[in-house]
Design an enzyme around this catalytic site. Structure first.
Site, PDB file in Angstrom:
ATOM      1  N   ASP A  62      19.165 -27.396  17.017  1.00 27.55           N
ATOM      2  CA  ASP A  62      18.665 -28.816  17.411  1.00 27.55           C
ATOM      3  C   ASP A  62      19.133 -29.460  18.844  1.00 27.55           C
ATOM      4  OD1 ASP A  62      17.740 -28.874  14.903  1.00 27.55           O
ATOM      5  OD2 ASP A  62      19.397 -30.012  13.992  1.00 27.55           O
ATOM      6  N   LYS A 111      16.645 -22.214  12.022  1.00 33.06           N
ATOM      7  CA  LYS A 111      15.792 -23.444  11.713  1.00 33.06           C
ATOM      8  C   LYS A 111      15.619 -24.197  12.824  1.00 33.06           C
ATOM      9  CE  LYS A 111      17.208 -27.325   9.752  1.00 33.06           C
ATOM     10  NZ  LYS A 111      16.928 -28.318  10.662  1.00 33.06           N
ATOM     11  N   ASP A 158      11.364 -27.068  10.411  1.00 31.50           N
ATOM     12  CA  ASP A 158      11.947 -27.924   9.560  1.00 31.50           C
ATOM     13  C   ASP A 158      10.966 -29.176   9.743  1.00 31.50           C
ATOM     14  OD1 ASP A 158      13.272 -29.899   7.890  1.00 31.50           O
ATOM     15  OD2 ASP A 158      15.191 -29.661   9.198  1.00 31.50           O
ATOM     16  N   LYS A 180       8.953 -30.885   7.719  1.00 35.86           N
ATOM     17  CA  LYS A 180       8.918 -32.022   6.738  1.00 35.86           C
ATOM     18  C   LYS A 180       7.624 -32.832   6.710  1.00 35.86           C
ATOM     19  CE  LYS A 180      13.907 -33.053   6.855  1.00 35.86           C
ATOM     20  NZ  LYS A 180      14.416 -32.422   8.094  1.00 35.86           N
ATOM     21  N   ASN A 200      -5.396 -32.863   3.762  1.00 34.60           N
ATOM     22  CA  ASN A 200      -6.458 -32.317   5.105  1.00 34.60           C
ATOM     23  C   ASN A 200      -5.371 -32.608   6.329  1.00 34.60           C
ATOM     24  OD1 ASN A 200      -9.002 -31.752   6.278  1.00 34.60           O
ATOM     25  ND2 ASN A 200      -8.871 -33.858   7.287  1.00 34.60           N
ATOM     26  N   ARG A 226      25.195 -28.349  14.229  1.00 34.20           N
ATOM     27  CA  ARG A 226      26.189 -28.955  14.986  1.00 34.20           C
ATOM     28  C   ARG A 226      27.635 -28.184  14.913  1.00 34.20           C
ATOM     29  NH1 ARG A 226      24.978 -35.271  14.388  1.00 34.20           N
ATOM     30  NH2 ARG A 226      24.171 -34.096  12.413  1.00 34.20           N
TER      31      ARG A 226
HETATM   32  P1  5BU Z   1      23.811 -30.650  11.374  1.00 33.58           P
HETATM   33  O1  5BU Z   1      24.097 -30.680  12.805  1.00 33.58           O
HETATM   34  O2  5BU Z   1      24.534 -29.482  10.750  1.00 33.58           O
HETATM   35  O3  5BU Z   1      24.144 -32.012  10.668  1.00 33.58           O
HETATM   36  O4  5BU Z   1      22.268 -30.741  11.428  1.00 33.58           O
HETATM   37  C1  5BU Z   1      21.663 -30.518  10.080  1.00 33.58           C
HETATM   38  C2  5BU Z   1      20.008 -30.099  10.264  1.00 33.58           C
HETATM   39  O5  5BU Z   1      19.301 -29.980   9.052  1.00 33.58           O
HETATM   40  C3  5BU Z   1      19.247 -31.221  11.097  1.00 33.58           C
HETATM   41  O6  5BU Z   1      18.214 -30.442  11.706  1.00 33.58           O
HETATM   42  C4  5BU Z   1      18.562 -31.938   9.876  1.00 33.58           C
HETATM   43  O7  5BU Z   1      17.507 -32.385  10.478  1.00 33.58           O
HETATM   44  C5  5BU Z   1      18.566 -30.999   8.746  1.00 33.58           C
HETATM   45  N1  5BU Z   1      18.335 -31.657   7.728  1.00 33.58           N
HETATM   46  C6  5BU Z   1      19.625 -32.363   6.841  1.00 33.58           C
HETATM   47  O8  5BU Z   1      20.680 -32.062   7.745  1.00 33.58           O
HETATM   48  N2  5BU Z   1      19.479 -32.900   5.609  1.00 33.58           N
HETATM   49  C7  5BU Z   1      18.446 -32.738   5.020  1.00 33.58           C
HETATM   50  O9  5BU Z   1      18.515 -33.217   3.976  1.00 33.58           O
HETATM   51  C8  5BU Z   1      17.334 -32.291   5.453  1.00 33.58           C
HETATM   52  C9  5BU Z   1      17.410 -31.537   6.647  1.00 33.58           C
HETATM   53 BR1  5BU Z   1      16.005 -32.161   4.579  1.00 33.58          BR
END
Ligand code: 5BU
Length: 277
Positions: free
Chosen positions: A38, A60, A91, A93, A99, A241
């Protein structure tokens, strides 16, 4: 129950090509780690992926957060997925009418279906979200995950909603390969008098994984790989992270060290789960 078989055994039986590919990759690389990258700059995105690539089964992405996106980024991402042998999960969502999600999946700037082996959708619109995405993804051998649960404090994806998400997946087992969930979904959504197909094998991919902290101050809740894979029976840990740290001060050696650490923790947790068979 599918999750008490090895990843390799499950790969031989799975009907969906993307699920098979993922299970084979997990087994071959001894990694159930997905890294969530991210970061907002293309150069950082590619640098993190090239660094963690050897340790992951899956990368992801949130492709819409890249500020300097150019279509060539997809060529580079695809080249890294071949170099390091991992799949790609966008991801996205999706959560609109059939459509619209078909257009969002296939077209626009990102053309997600053309490069992401796996994507995900909220069940909130009902079965048409799956039908719309399947019309694009099935001919390309893609797989879909439904968000049956979330990792955030206070999530509304619980109870009857989660049960209905599992029923929606059962109605489309060729395209829906599993769930974003915090635990196994076996036995969920089975009504009185119904029997769950014993061959059913939905993959559980689980975010909210961290070894050092319990939350992020913005609702995220972290559990350890042991809690997620061994105790809750999930299949893939998704770590962001915890691996790449602070995007403003990326340290490639530290990113590599953390990817190795989480890969090992995830695999040890899987071995622990298999010990109990
Ligand atoms: P983190 O930095 O490990 O907290 O990132 C978690 C990632 O997983 C982040 O990209 C979120 O958009 C994604 N995520 C999440 O944290 N929890 C959820 O329930 C879902 C996606 Br669905």
């Amino acid at each position: 129950m599918a999750f008490l078989q090895t990843y390799a055994q499950r790969a031989t039986k799975h009907a969906n090509p993307a699920a098979r590919h993922l299970l084979e990759t997990i087994s071959r690389k001894q990694s159930n780690l997905a890294v969530s990258v991210d970061v907002t700059k293309s150069a950082d995105f590619l640098s993190v992926i090239d660094t963690v690539g050897p340790y992951v089964c899956l990368i992801k992405t949130h492709i819409d957060i890249i500020e300097d996106f150019e279509p060539v980024l997809i060529d580079r991402l695809t080249a890294l997925s071949l170099k390091h042998d991992f799949l790609i999960f966008e991801d996205r969502k999706f959560a609109d009418i059939g459509n619209t999600v078909a257009l969002q999946y296939s077209a626009g700037v990102h053309k997600i279906a053309s490069w992401a082996h796996i994507t995900n959708a909220h069940p909130v619109p009902g079965p048409s979200v799956v039908t719309g995405l399947a019309s694009v993804g099935t001919p390309l051998n893609r797989g879909l995950l439904l968000l049956a649960e979330m990792s955030t404090a206070g999530t509304l994806a619980r109870g009857a909603y989660t049960e209905d998400a599992v029923r929606m997946a059962r109605a489309n087992p060729d395209f829906v390969i599993g769930f974003i969930a915090m635990r196994r979904m076996d036995g969920f959504g089975v009504r009185d008098g119904e029997v769950q197909n014993s061959e059913e094998d939905f993959l559980i991919l689980t975010p909210g994984v961290g070894l050092d902290v319990k939350g992020d101050g913005l609702g995220q809740q972290y559990r350890t790989p042991m809690e997620v894979i061994s105790q809750s029976g999930c299949d893939v840990i998704i770590v962001g992270r915890g691996v790449y740290g602070n995007p403003a001060s990326l340290d490639v050696d530290e990113v590599r060290r953390q990817a190795d650490r989480y890969r090992k923790a995830g695999w040890d947790a899987y071995l622990d789960r298999m010990k109990g068979r």
